[in-house]
Each structure stands twice: as structure tokens, then as C-alpha cells.
Design a protein around this motif. Structure first.
Motif, PDB file in Angstrom:
ATOM      1  N   GLY A 109       0.815  -1.216   0.000  1.00  0.00           N
ATOM      2  CA  GLY A 109       0.000   0.000   0.000  1.00  0.00           C
ATOM      3  C   GLY A 109       0.845   1.261   0.000  1.00  0.00           C
ATOM      4  N   THR A 110       2.157   1.107  -0.207  1.00  0.00           N
ATOM      5  CA  THR A 110       3.063   2.266  -0.217  1.00  0.00           C
ATOM      6  C   THR A 110       4.030   2.128  -1.402  1.00  0.00           C
ATOM      7  OG1 THR A 110       4.617   1.054   1.170  1.00  0.00           O
ATOM      8  CG2 THR A 110       3.066   2.504   2.310  1.00  0.00           C
ATOM      9  N   GLY A 111       4.705   3.215  -1.712  1.00  0.00           N
ATOM     10  CA  GLY A 111       5.713   3.173  -2.762  1.00  0.00           C
ATOM     11  C   GLY A 111       6.852   2.228  -2.390  1.00  0.00           C
ATOM     12  N   GLU A 112       7.186   2.203  -1.099  1.00  0.00           N
ATOM     13  CA  GLU A 112       8.280   1.308  -0.664  1.00  0.00           C
ATOM     14  C   GLU A 112       7.890  -0.162  -0.834  1.00  0.00           C
ATOM     15  OE1 GLU A 112       7.300   3.857   1.158  1.00  0.00           O
ATOM     16  OE2 GLU A 112       9.019   4.878   2.056  1.00  0.00           O
ATOM     17  N   ALA A 113       6.619  -0.471  -0.558  1.00  0.00           N
ATOM     18  CA  ALA A 113       6.166  -1.861  -0.709  1.00  0.00           C
ATOM     19  C   ALA A 113       6.293  -2.276  -2.170  1.00  0.00           C
ATOM     20  CB  ALA A 113       4.718  -1.989  -0.239  1.00  0.00           C
ATOM     21  N   ARG A 114       5.956  -1.348  -3.039  1.00  0.00           N
ATOM     22  CA  ARG A 114       6.054  -1.639  -4.470  1.00  0.00           C
ATOM     23  C   ARG A 114       7.529  -1.837  -4.861  1.00  0.00           C
ATOM     24  NH1 ARG A 114       5.982   1.748  -9.201  1.00  0.00           N
ATOM     25  NH2 ARG A 114       5.455   0.381 -10.933  1.00  0.00           N
ATOM     26  N   ALA A 115       8.395  -0.966  -4.350  1.00  0.00           N
ATOM     27  CA  ALA A 115       9.829  -1.105  -4.645  1.00  0.00           C
ATOM     28  C   ALA A 115      10.340  -2.456  -4.140  1.00  0.00           C
ATOM     29  CB  ALA A 115      10.606   0.039  -3.993  1.00  0.00           C
ATOM     30  N   LEU A 116       9.862  -2.871  -2.970  1.00  0.00           N
ATOM     31  CA  LEU A 116      10.273  -4.163  -2.415  1.00  0.00           C
ATOM     32  C   LEU A 116       9.769  -5.309  -3.283  1.00  0.00           C
ATOM     33  CD1 LEU A 116       9.579  -3.689   1.383  1.00  0.00           C
ATOM     34  CD2 LEU A 116      11.750  -4.382   0.352  1.00  0.00           C
ATOM     35  N   SER A 117       8.529  -5.209  -3.719  1.00  0.00           N
ATOM     36  CA  SER A 117       7.959  -6.315  -4.491  1.00  0.00           C
ATOM     37  C   SER A 117       8.680  -6.439  -5.840  1.00  0.00           C
ATOM     38  CB  SER A 117       6.443  -6.158  -4.661  1.00  0.00           C
ATOM     39  OG  SER A 117       6.143  -5.305  -5.720  1.00  0.00           O
ATOM     40  N   ILE A 118       9.212  -5.332  -6.329  1.00  0.00           N
ATOM     41  CA  ILE A 118       9.989  -5.401  -7.576  1.00  0.00           C
ATOM     42  C   ILE A 118      11.397  -5.953  -7.286  1.00  0.00           C
ATOM     43  CG2 ILE A 118      11.068  -3.962  -9.374  1.00  0.00           C
ATOM     44  CD1 ILE A 118       8.423  -2.234  -9.188  1.00  0.00           C
ATOM     45  N   ALA A 119      11.993  -5.445  -6.201  1.00  0.00           N
ATOM     46  CA  ALA A 119      13.367  -5.879  -5.887  1.00  0.00           C
ATOM     47  C   ALA A 119      13.428  -7.365  -5.510  1.00  0.00           C
ATOM     48  CB  ALA A 119      13.910  -5.031  -4.736  1.00  0.00           C
ATOM     49  N   LEU A 120      12.328  -7.887  -4.954  1.00  0.00           N
ATOM     50  CA  LEU A 120      12.344  -9.277  -4.459  1.00  0.00           C
ATOM     51  C   LEU A 120      11.519 -10.214  -5.345  1.00  0.00           C
ATOM     52  CD1 LEU A 120      11.884  -8.449  -0.658  1.00  0.00           C
ATOM     53  CD2 LEU A 120      13.992  -9.239  -1.760  1.00  0.00           C
TER      54      LEU A 120
ATOM     55  N   ARG B 223      -1.099  11.158  -8.136  1.00  0.00           N
ATOM     56  CA  ARG B 223      -0.512   9.942  -7.568  1.00  0.00           C
ATOM     57  C   ARG B 223       0.956  10.237  -7.260  1.00  0.00           C
ATOM     58  NH1 ARG B 223      -1.619   4.125  -8.357  1.00  0.00           N
ATOM     59  NH2 ARG B 223      -3.274   4.557  -9.806  1.00  0.00           N
ATOM     60  N   PRO B 224       1.412   9.975  -6.019  1.00  0.00           N
ATOM     61  CA  PRO B 224       2.817  10.268  -5.702  1.00  0.00           C
ATOM     62  C   PRO B 224       3.759   9.421  -6.558  1.00  0.00           C
ATOM     63  CG  PRO B 224       1.750   9.030  -3.905  1.00  0.00           C
ATOM     64  CD  PRO B 224       0.701   9.312  -4.936  1.00  0.00           C
ATOM     65  N   PRO B 225       5.035   9.800  -6.730  1.00  0.00           N
ATOM     66  CA  PRO B 225       5.676  10.964  -6.096  1.00  0.00           C
ATOM     67  C   PRO B 225       5.388  12.273  -6.851  1.00  0.00           C
ATOM     68  CG  PRO B 225       7.269   9.757  -7.416  1.00  0.00           C
ATOM     69  CD  PRO B 225       5.983   8.998  -7.528  1.00  0.00           C
ATOM     70  N   TYR B 226       5.543  13.407  -6.130  1.00  0.00           N
ATOM     71  CA  TYR B 226       5.358  14.733  -6.719  1.00  0.00           C
ATOM     72  C   TYR B 226       6.704  15.461  -6.630  1.00  0.00           C
ATOM     73  CZ  TYR B 226       0.603  13.357  -5.561  1.00  0.00           C
ATOM     74  OH  TYR B 226      -0.566  12.652  -5.452  1.00  0.00           O
ATOM     75  N   ASP B 227       6.884  16.495  -7.481  1.00  0.00           N
ATOM     76  CA  ASP B 227       8.132  17.252  -7.329  1.00  0.00           C
ATOM     77  C   ASP B 227       7.846  18.657  -6.811  1.00  0.00           C
ATOM     78  OD1 ASP B 227       8.407  19.307  -9.567  1.00  0.00           O
ATOM     79  OD2 ASP B 227       7.897  17.506 -10.695  1.00  0.00           O
ATOM     80  N   ALA B 228       8.876  19.237  -6.199  1.00  0.00           N
ATOM     81  CA  ALA B 228       8.711  20.487  -5.457  1.00  0.00           C
ATOM     82  C   ALA B 228       8.247  21.631  -6.356  1.00  0.00           C
ATOM     83  CB  ALA B 228      10.015  20.856  -4.765  1.00  0.00           C
ATOM     84  N   GLU B 229       8.752  21.638  -7.578  1.00  0.00           N
ATOM     85  CA  GLU B 229       8.390  22.724  -8.499  1.00  0.00           C
ATOM     86  C   GLU B 229       6.897  22.670  -8.829  1.00  0.00           C
ATOM     87  OE1 GLU B 229       9.911  24.057 -12.829  1.00  0.00           O
ATOM     88  OE2 GLU B 229      11.302  22.854 -11.644  1.00  0.00           O
TER      89      GLU B 229
ATOM     90  N   LEU C 235       6.827  -9.080   5.888  1.00  0.00           N
ATOM     91  CA  LEU C 235       7.471  -7.778   5.807  1.00  0.00           C
ATOM     92  C   LEU C 235       6.348  -6.748   5.685  1.00  0.00           C
ATOM     93  CD1 LEU C 235      10.023  -6.170   5.639  1.00  0.00           C
ATOM     94  CD2 LEU C 235      10.343  -6.961   3.297  1.00  0.00           C
ATOM     95  N   ASP C 236       6.168  -6.004   6.745  1.00  0.00           N
ATOM     96  CA  ASP C 236       5.052  -5.062   6.823  1.00  0.00           C
ATOM     97  C   ASP C 236       5.525  -3.708   6.282  1.00  0.00           C
ATOM     98  OD1 ASP C 236       3.134  -3.260   7.601  1.00  0.00           O
ATOM     99  OD2 ASP C 236       3.192  -3.763   9.735  1.00  0.00           O
ATOM    100  N   ALA C 237       5.108  -3.423   5.057  1.00  0.00           N
ATOM    101  CA  ALA C 237       5.509  -2.148   4.427  1.00  0.00           C
ATOM    102  C   ALA C 237       4.282  -1.266   4.246  1.00  0.00           C
ATOM    103  CB  ALA C 237       6.210  -2.415   3.102  1.00  0.00           C
ATOM    104  N   THR C 238       3.336  -1.377   5.159  1.00  0.00           N
ATOM    105  CA  THR C 238       2.162  -0.503   5.105  1.00  0.00           C
ATOM    106  C   THR C 238       2.581   0.909   5.528  1.00  0.00           C
ATOM    107  OG1 THR C 238       1.524  -1.117   7.346  1.00  0.00           O
ATOM    108  CG2 THR C 238       0.490  -2.361   5.568  1.00  0.00           C
TER     109      THR C 238
ATOM    110  N   ARG D  86      -7.143   1.357  -9.170  1.00  0.00           N
ATOM    111  CA  ARG D  86      -6.180   0.791 -10.118  1.00  0.00           C
ATOM    112  C   ARG D  86      -4.788   0.905  -9.495  1.00  0.00           C
ATOM    113  NH1 ARG D  86      -6.720   4.713 -13.023  1.00  0.00           N
ATOM    114  NH2 ARG D  86      -8.728   5.384 -12.316  1.00  0.00           N
ATOM    115  N   PRO D  87      -4.425  -0.061  -8.629  1.00  0.00           N
ATOM    116  CA  PRO D  87      -3.115   0.045  -7.977  1.00  0.00           C
ATOM    117  C   PRO D  87      -1.982  -0.062  -8.991  1.00  0.00           C
ATOM    118  CG  PRO D  87      -4.159  -2.071  -7.471  1.00  0.00           C
ATOM    119  CD  PRO D  87      -5.144  -1.289  -8.275  1.00  0.00           C
ATOM    120  N   ALA D  88      -0.870   0.591  -8.662  1.00  0.00           N
ATOM    121  CA  ALA D  88       0.310   0.492  -9.532  1.00  0.00           C
ATOM    122  C   ALA D  88       0.744  -0.972  -9.605  1.00  0.00           C
ATOM    123  CB  ALA D  88       1.425   1.352  -8.949  1.00  0.00           C
ATOM    124  N   ALA D  89       1.333  -1.361 -10.748  1.00  0.00           N
ATOM    125  CA  ALA D  89       1.750  -2.755 -10.932  1.00  0.00           C
ATOM    126  C   ALA D  89       2.784  -3.130  -9.873  1.00  0.00           C
ATOM    127  CB  ALA D  89       2.329  -2.927 -12.326  1.00  0.00           C
TER     128      ALA D  89
END
Ligand code: NAP
Length: 244
Positions: A8-19, A170-176, A67-70, A35-38
Motif C-alpha cells: 500500500g506504499t511506494g516502498e512496498a512496491r519497490a520491495l515487491s519489484i526488488a524481491l 498519484r505520488p511521487p510529486y516534485d517540489a516545483e 514484511l510489513d511495508a504498510t 487501479r493500484p500500480a503494478a
């Protein structure tokens, strides 16, 4: 090893890709986003049906590590998952990104709850409510302000406040882009949760640049002894065999 990532977070998605090469690994999403991100690995969606349902799932699927990445504010899910894992002696870690801290140029008002946040918004304010669409009901009493609510999925039906609108994103956003948004919408106050992490930090940079006060909702308290701060540390825990 049958790893379950609570997502449910960007980190969880990064983990699911890395692992994703890990046999038997899967990710669980609450089913909040239409429509969750892949994800990189097989995903199941929706609640488990409370602690009993979660325990039954762990047993029936032979889950050997969790691994709780909520999100840092998904406090109920994290407390419950830890408790059930302990009960079944299943190794558990929580990926908990560090909280944000105000810098010298920031104007933060730190509050313990949404109800308290509302009290710091003066009449006529234009509030950017960047706390997620699900929690909007907790901000009853903001009708003296114009409210901008950023959501991934714009809900059907009436806008929940007298004045304002939904902003889709949808995150991430940039400062500008965040600064441009604040200027375009003439934002006078930002209400947000102390989620931490880089993906949501751009709105704080915009607030700092424009001198916009931030009403910051403090994180829920919780145990930190089995917390890991980064995706890299969480991956290492898995690759090294998921110590208890
Ligand atoms: P919560 O209050 O801690 O949990 C409420 C219920 O949602 C849980 O009891 C569980 O239902 C279900 N749930 C939560 N995460 C789940 C997951 N990964 N897989 C399956 N079921 C899950 O959680 P929340 O604050 O409502 O957050 C819900 C989801 O949105 C989480 O995945 C979280 O990572 C994400 N999220 C939350 C926030 C936020 O500000 N709270 C922000 C961004 C993303 P059962 O009891 O039926 O199992």
C-alpha cells in the motif's frame, strides 16, 4: 521461503519489484485504490477479515515471513500483524521510514489528531488537505475554509465540504510542481500527516518556499524495535534469511 509483503506504499512496491525473483513471495494490498500500480510479484487485494482471518491466511498459505511495508499511519494493521506473527512465531519486520522534522525556515504546528488540526485553520483559509481521501471524514468542521483534497481516485458523489474540490494525483510529486499548485490554488495552509519519505516531501518544500504554515499530524505511537528504515535494509533482511 513464502514471504508476505503487506503493501500500500511506494516502498512496498519497490520491495515487491526488488524481491520478485523470490519463489513463493507475494504482496497484499488493502484494495483501497481502484487501479493500484503494478507490483513485481503476485498480489492479493482486500482485508483478511480481522486478526482471525489474517492468522488463517498465514496458515493456509504457509507464510514463513512477513514484511510489513504498510503506511506509517496504518497503525491498526501493523499492530495486528506483529501480534499474530508473534503468536505463530513467524519472523516479522516493519519497514518504517523516518519521520520528517521541521527546519529553521518551516512553520509547523504539530498536532496529535485530525480534530486538533481543524482548530488551527482560520476562517477563510484555503487548505490543502494532503492526508488521503479515506480520512476526509475525520476533518469535519472545516466548513469555514476552502478545502482542496488530493486523491488517487476521485470519488463519486458530492464533495464532502461546503467549499473546495478534489485534485487528482498519484505520488511521487516534485517540489516545483507542488509550488506551482500552491500558487495556482492560492493555498494558505497545508494539513498533512507525518508520513516521512521522499515521495511526499515536495509539498513541504513548497510550503517552506512560500511561507505557508503546515499543520502536521504526528505519527501514531508504536513499537520500533523490529522496524527497518529503508527498502535496502528490508531487502537485506529477506536475502539474509528473515531472522526472527
Ligand atoms: P489500518 O487502519 O491500519 O487497517 C485497516 C484495515 O485495512 C486492516 O484491519 C485490514 O483489514 C486492512 N488492511 C490494511 N492494510 C492492508 C494490506 N496491506 N493488505 C490487506 N488488508 C489490509 O490501515 P489504513 O490506514 O486504513 O490503510 C489502508 C491501506 O492504505 C494500507 O495498505 C496502507 O499501507 C495504505 N495507506 C494508508 C495511508 C494512511 O494515511 N493511513 C496512506 C497511504 C497508504 P482486515 O482487518 O480485514 O485484514
Amino acid at each position: 521461503m513464502s514471504l508476505l509483503i503487506l503493501g500500500g506504499t511506494g516502498e512496498a512496491r519497490a520491495l515487491s519489484i526488488a524481491l520478485q525473483d523470490l519463489p513463493g513471495a507475494r504482496v497484499s494490498l488493502a484494495g483501497v485504490t481502484e487501479r493500484p500500480a503494478a507490483q513485481g510479484m503476485p498480489a492479493r487485494r482486500g482485508g483478511f477479515g480481522g486478526a482471525e482471518g489474517f492468522a488463517a491466511y498465514l496458515r493456509s498459505e504457509g507464510i514463513s515471513a512477513v514484511l510489513d511495508a504498510t503506511h506509517p499511519f496504518a497503525a491498526r494493521m501493523s499492530a495486528r500483524s506483529r501480534r499474530v506473527c508473534d503468536q505463530f512465531r513467524i519472523p516479522y519486520r516493519r519497514l518504517l521510514r523516518p519521520a520528517w522534522h521541521p527546519g529553521a525556515e518551516d512553520h509547523w504546528i504539530i498536532v496529535p489528531s485530525p480534530a486538533m488540526a481543524v482548530k488551527f485553520i482560520p476562517p477563510g483559509a484555503v487548505v490543502f488537505l494532503a492526508t488521503g481521501g479515506q480520512s476526509v471524514g475525520e476533518y469535519a468542521g472545516l466548513d469555514h475554509a476552502t478545502v482542496l483534497i488530493r486523491v488517487i481516485d476521485v470519488p463519486e458523489g458530492d464533495f464532502p465540504f461546503t467549499r473546495g474540490k478534489f485534485l487528482q494525483g498519484r505520488p511521487p510529486y516534485d517540489a516545483e510542481a507542488e509550488t506551482a499548485l500552491f500558487l495556482r490554488e492560492a493555498v494558505t495552509h497545508l494539513i498533512c500527516k507525518n508520513a516521512g519519505g521522499a515521495a511526499g516531501q515536495a509539498k513541504l518544500m513548497a510550503a517552506r518556499a512560500l511561507g505557508v504554515p503546515v499543520v502536521m499530524i504526528a505519527r501514531p505511537e508504536g513499537p520500533k524495535d523490529r522496524a527497518l528504515e529503508t527498502v535496502e535494509a528490508a531487502c537485506a533482511w529477506v536475502r539474509e534469511g528473515c531472522s526472527p
